[in-house]
Scaffold this motif. Structure first.
Motif, PDB file in Angstrom:
ATOM      1  N   PRO A 179       9.127 -51.529 -16.831  1.00 40.02           N
ATOM      2  CA  PRO A 179       9.924 -52.400 -15.778  1.00 40.02           C
ATOM      3  C   PRO A 179       8.988 -52.941 -14.699  1.00 40.02           C
ATOM      4  CG  PRO A 179      11.082 -50.395 -16.458  1.00 40.02           C
ATOM      5  CD  PRO A 179       9.566 -50.314 -17.074  1.00 40.02           C
ATOM      6  N   THR A 180       8.940 -54.262 -14.469  1.00 36.72           N
ATOM      7  CA  THR A 180       8.227 -54.801 -13.559  1.00 36.72           C
ATOM      8  C   THR A 180       8.139 -54.044 -11.993  1.00 36.72           C
ATOM      9  OG1 THR A 180       8.142 -57.125 -14.703  1.00 36.72           O
ATOM     10  CG2 THR A 180       7.449 -56.742 -12.423  1.00 36.72           C
ATOM     11  N   ASP A 181       9.379 -53.715 -11.742  1.00 34.98           N
ATOM     12  CA  ASP A 181       9.522 -53.008 -10.355  1.00 34.98           C
ATOM     13  C   ASP A 181       8.835 -51.978 -10.464  1.00 34.98           C
ATOM     14  OD1 ASP A 181      11.579 -52.142 -12.019  1.00 34.98           O
ATOM     15  OD2 ASP A 181      12.907 -52.486 -10.546  1.00 34.98           O
ATOM     16  N   VAL A 195      -5.597 -41.583  -5.754  1.00 33.65           N
ATOM     17  CA  VAL A 195      -6.012 -40.896  -6.963  1.00 33.65           C
ATOM     18  C   VAL A 195      -7.382 -41.475  -7.486  1.00 33.65           C
ATOM     19  CG1 VAL A 195      -3.668 -41.163  -7.887  1.00 33.65           C
ATOM     20  CG2 VAL A 195      -4.921 -42.810  -8.361  1.00 33.65           C
ATOM     21  N   ASP A 196      -8.082 -40.481  -7.982  1.00 35.62           N
ATOM     22  CA  ASP A 196      -9.346 -40.831  -8.326  1.00 35.62           C
ATOM     23  C   ASP A 196      -9.738 -40.598  -9.811  1.00 35.62           C
ATOM     24  OD1 ASP A 196      -9.526 -38.211  -8.718  1.00 35.62           O
ATOM     25  OD2 ASP A 196     -11.057 -37.498  -7.338  1.00 35.62           O
ATOM     26  N   ARG A 197      -8.658 -40.576 -10.626  1.00 39.69           N
ATOM     27  CA  ARG A 197      -8.888 -40.571 -12.144  1.00 39.69           C
ATOM     28  C   ARG A 197      -7.499 -40.968 -12.771  1.00 39.69           C
ATOM     29  NH1 ARG A 197     -12.450 -39.238 -16.056  1.00 39.69           N
ATOM     30  NH2 ARG A 197     -11.456 -38.280 -18.192  1.00 39.69           N
ATOM     31  N   ILE A 198      -7.518 -42.005 -13.663  1.00 38.89           N
ATOM     32  CA  ILE A 198      -6.359 -42.287 -14.442  1.00 38.89           C
ATOM     33  C   ILE A 198      -6.627 -42.200 -15.936  1.00 38.89           C
ATOM     34  CG2 ILE A 198      -4.900 -44.390 -14.669  1.00 38.89           C
ATOM     35  CD1 ILE A 198      -6.011 -45.380 -11.867  1.00 38.89           C
ATOM     36  N   VAL A 199      -5.705 -41.420 -16.494  1.00 38.86           N
ATOM     37  CA  VAL A 199      -5.887 -41.466 -17.827  1.00 38.86           C
ATOM     38  C   VAL A 199      -4.413 -41.699 -18.688  1.00 38.86           C
ATOM     39  CG1 VAL A 199      -6.398 -39.700 -19.968  1.00 38.86           C
ATOM     40  CG2 VAL A 199      -7.361 -39.580 -17.660  1.00 38.86           C
ATOM     41  N   VAL A 200      -4.490 -42.724 -19.577  1.00 36.46           N
ATOM     42  CA  VAL A 200      -3.239 -42.911 -20.378  1.00 36.46           C
ATOM     43  C   VAL A 200      -3.348 -42.055 -21.485  1.00 36.46           C
ATOM     44  CG1 VAL A 200      -2.125 -44.983 -21.275  1.00 36.46           C
ATOM     45  CG2 VAL A 200      -3.567 -45.612 -19.666  1.00 36.46           C
ATOM     46  N   THR A 201      -2.214 -41.453 -21.475  1.00 39.71           N
ATOM     47  CA  THR A 201      -2.365 -40.361 -22.707  1.00 39.71           C
ATOM     48  C   THR A 201      -1.179 -40.965 -23.859  1.00 39.71           C
ATOM     49  OG1 THR A 201      -0.710 -38.947 -21.520  1.00 39.71           O
ATOM     50  CG2 THR A 201      -2.692 -38.319 -21.357  1.00 39.71           C
ATOM     51  N   SER A 202      -0.402 -41.859 -23.513  1.00 38.87           N
ATOM     52  CA  SER A 202       0.546 -42.390 -24.689  1.00 38.87           C
ATOM     53  C   SER A 202       1.205 -43.625 -24.205  1.00 38.87           C
ATOM     54  CB  SER A 202       1.578 -41.290 -24.973  1.00 38.87           C
ATOM     55  OG  SER A 202       2.541 -41.024 -23.798  1.00 38.87           O
ATOM     56  N   PRO A 203       1.918 -44.333 -24.627  1.00 41.90           N
ATOM     57  CA  PRO A 203       2.619 -45.369 -24.125  1.00 41.90           C
ATOM     58  C   PRO A 203       3.671 -45.098 -23.088  1.00 41.90           C
ATOM     59  CG  PRO A 203       2.576 -45.489 -26.595  1.00 41.90           C
ATOM     60  CD  PRO A 203       2.151 -44.087 -26.303  1.00 41.90           C
ATOM     61  N   TYR A 221       7.284 -42.892 -18.422  1.00 48.19           N
ATOM     62  CA  TYR A 221       8.525 -44.133 -18.999  1.00 48.19           C
ATOM     63  C   TYR A 221       9.458 -43.585 -20.014  1.00 48.19           C
ATOM     64  CZ  TYR A 221      10.166 -48.333 -20.943  1.00 48.19           C
ATOM     65  OH  TYR A 221      10.855 -49.405 -21.305  1.00 48.19           O
ATOM     66  N   LEU A 222      10.514 -43.283 -19.660  1.00 52.91           N
ATOM     67  CA  LEU A 222      11.439 -42.753 -20.378  1.00 52.91           C
ATOM     68  C   LEU A 222      12.533 -43.800 -20.904  1.00 52.91           C
ATOM     69  CD1 LEU A 222      11.934 -39.506 -18.497  1.00 52.91           C
ATOM     70  CD2 LEU A 222      10.420 -39.811 -20.404  1.00 52.91           C
ATOM     71  N   VAL A 223      13.057 -43.743 -22.040  1.00 56.04           N
ATOM     72  CA  VAL A 223      14.036 -44.518 -22.601  1.00 56.04           C
ATOM     73  C   VAL A 223      14.931 -43.628 -23.214  1.00 56.04           C
ATOM     74  CG1 VAL A 223      14.685 -46.317 -24.321  1.00 56.04           C
ATOM     75  CG2 VAL A 223      12.251 -46.263 -23.211  1.00 56.04           C
ATOM     76  N   LYS A 224      16.216 -43.992 -22.799  1.00 56.83           N
ATOM     77  CA  LYS A 224      17.387 -42.918 -23.389  1.00 56.83           C
ATOM     78  C   LYS A 224      18.441 -44.152 -23.547  1.00 56.83           C
ATOM     79  CE  LYS A 224      16.046 -38.780 -20.510  1.00 56.83           C
ATOM     80  NZ  LYS A 224      16.547 -37.992 -19.556  1.00 56.83           N
ATOM     81  N   SER A 225      18.749 -44.170 -24.848  1.00 56.69           N
ATOM     82  CA  SER A 225      19.758 -45.201 -25.272  1.00 56.69           C
ATOM     83  C   SER A 225      19.348 -46.676 -24.525  1.00 56.69           C
ATOM     84  CB  SER A 225      21.047 -44.791 -24.803  1.00 56.69           C
ATOM     85  OG  SER A 225      21.331 -43.610 -25.699  1.00 56.69           O
ATOM     86  N   ALA A 226      20.301 -47.178 -23.970  1.00 53.93           N
ATOM     87  CA  ALA A 226      20.110 -48.304 -23.157  1.00 53.93           C
ATOM     88  C   ALA A 226      19.449 -48.263 -21.823  1.00 53.93           C
ATOM     89  CB  ALA A 226      21.313 -48.976 -23.100  1.00 53.93           C
ATOM     90  N   ASP A 227      19.299 -46.902 -21.487  1.00 56.85           N
ATOM     91  CA  ASP A 227      18.800 -46.825 -20.094  1.00 56.85           C
ATOM     92  C   ASP A 227      17.199 -46.598 -20.083  1.00 56.85           C
ATOM     93  OD1 ASP A 227      18.782 -46.388 -17.272  1.00 56.85           O
ATOM     94  OD2 ASP A 227      18.842 -44.124 -17.666  1.00 56.85           O
ATOM     95  N   THR A 228      16.481 -46.974 -19.094  1.00 57.25           N
ATOM     96  CA  THR A 228      15.083 -46.703 -19.067  1.00 57.25           C
ATOM     97  C   THR A 228      14.925 -46.286 -17.644  1.00 57.25           C
ATOM     98  OG1 THR A 228      14.803 -49.179 -18.211  1.00 57.25           O
ATOM     99  CG2 THR A 228      14.222 -48.678 -20.582  1.00 57.25           C
ATOM    100  N   GLN A 229      13.907 -45.489 -17.592  1.00 55.08           N
ATOM    101  CA  GLN A 229      13.646 -44.649 -16.451  1.00 55.08           C
ATOM    102  C   GLN A 229      12.207 -44.401 -15.949  1.00 55.08           C
ATOM    103  OE1 GLN A 229      14.208 -40.197 -14.959  1.00 55.08           O
ATOM    104  NE2 GLN A 229      16.347 -41.244 -15.073  1.00 55.08           N
ATOM    105  N   VAL A 230      11.565 -44.732 -14.918  1.00 56.36           N
ATOM    106  CA  VAL A 230      10.170 -44.444 -14.643  1.00 56.36           C
ATOM    107  C   VAL A 230      10.155 -42.953 -13.877  1.00 56.36           C
ATOM    108  CG1 VAL A 230       7.830 -44.982 -13.792  1.00 56.36           C
ATOM    109  CG2 VAL A 230       9.299 -46.311 -15.438  1.00 56.36           C
ATOM    110  N   ARG A 231       9.677 -41.970 -14.023  1.00 56.22           N
ATOM    111  CA  ARG A 231       9.731 -40.845 -13.202  1.00 56.22           C
ATOM    112  C   ARG A 231       8.403 -40.311 -12.773  1.00 56.22           C
ATOM    113  NH1 ARG A 231      12.458 -35.860 -16.654  1.00 56.22           N
ATOM    114  NH2 ARG A 231      10.810 -35.533 -17.910  1.00 56.22           N
ATOM    115  N   VAL A 232       8.074 -39.768 -11.924  1.00 52.46           N
ATOM    116  CA  VAL A 232       6.848 -39.084 -11.241  1.00 52.46           C
ATOM    117  C   VAL A 232       7.047 -37.709 -11.193  1.00 52.46           C
ATOM    118  CG1 VAL A 232       4.953 -39.181  -9.810  1.00 52.46           C
ATOM    119  CG2 VAL A 232       6.142 -41.369 -10.213  1.00 52.46           C
TER     120      VAL A 232
END
Length: 261
Positions: A179-181, A195-203, A221-232
């Motif tokens: 999601p853009t926001d 942060v001084d290191r960034i690693v993408v481990t999966s989509p 980035y989590l997708v649950k049914s129709a709901d998406t969520q970005v959590r830290v």
């Protein structure tokens, strides 16, 4: 006769640590020696054939626990993102164990690039002899030694120079776009954390190294049914308490006070 390997110049391998010079390897016994000495937790070395580049192996040291061995060939791609399979010990009946079976779980050190992953005991290798044989077999397209197989398919980690680059990589390979926001909020949060290191481990996961904390911060980035969520998760406050938040609003969703006790 088992255990004999023909000496051919085109079969020579190259041991290439992330830091240091590449070393030619001509015998499985030499590879065993390199493995035995490879113990600094989280450090990775790649092994490939000197005359070919269609197959590769990455060995990640797990300290005294052993090694995580990922095998790769040119067919393991998802829209340009390299994939790998994890070398796995087979069950007594010859079957391949799975993450949700009856195997014990191994949780990697949270301060390394392996943070956020869960492995099973059979994926952690501790004997350099069969590991060297398996690596040699994979790179020379020979049968794996008895009791071992290339197992679960995963994504090879990608180091990015910025959050924007990391998100572009995900969007341009596997997608779907975050999601853009929330993506914009992730950029701002990374700047605030320094942060001084960034690693993408999966989509769906980006690891952030924050110099002031031991554990890697994970943006998911989590997708649950129709709901998406970005959590830290694995954030740490000034008192040493671990907490999690949702993006884009930075809403605190969990605080673990025991981390600071």
């Amino acid at each position: 006769m088992s255990g004999l390997v023909a000496f051919r110049r085109d079969a020579a391998l190259v041991w290439n640590p992330a830091e240091g010079d590449a070393i030619p390897v001509h015998r499985p016994q030499d590879l065993e020696a390199h493995l035995s000495a490879w113990r600094d937790y989280g450090y990775a070395a790649t092994i490939r054939q000197q005359s070919r580049n269609d197959r590769e192996v990455t060995v990640t040291a797990l300290g005294r626990d052993g090694w995580l061995v990922a095998v790769h060939d040119v067919t393991m791609l998802t829209s340009g993102w390299h994939r790998h399979k994890i070398l796995t010990r087979l069950r007594a009946d010859g079957s391949l164990p799975g993450l949700f079976g009856d195997s014990l779980w191994y949780i990697p050190d949270e301060s390394s690039d392996l943070a956020g992953s869960v492995r099973i005991a059979e994926q952690i290798q501790f004997d350099p002899v069969p590991v060297a044989q398996a690596v040699w077999a994979w790179l020379t397209a020979a049968p794996m030694p008895n009791g071992y197989a290339a197992g679960i398919l995963g994504f090879q980690p990608v180091v990015a120079n910025s959050i924007t680059e990391a998100l572009d990589w995900i969007g341009n390979t596997t997608g779907p776009l975050w999601p853009t926001d929330a993506a914009q909020a992730t950029v701002g949060l990374a700047e605030d954390l320094g942060v001084d290191r960034i690693v993408v481990t999966s989509p769906g996961q980006i690891l952030l190294r924050v110099p002031s904390t031991a554990r890697r911060v994970r943006v998911q980035y989590l997708v649950k049914s129709a709901d998406t969520q970005v959590r830290v998760v694995c954030l740490t406050d000034e008192l040493g308490h671990e907490y999690s938040m949702k993006l884009p609003g930075r809403e605190i969703i969990r605080v673990n006070k025991r981390s600071g006790d």
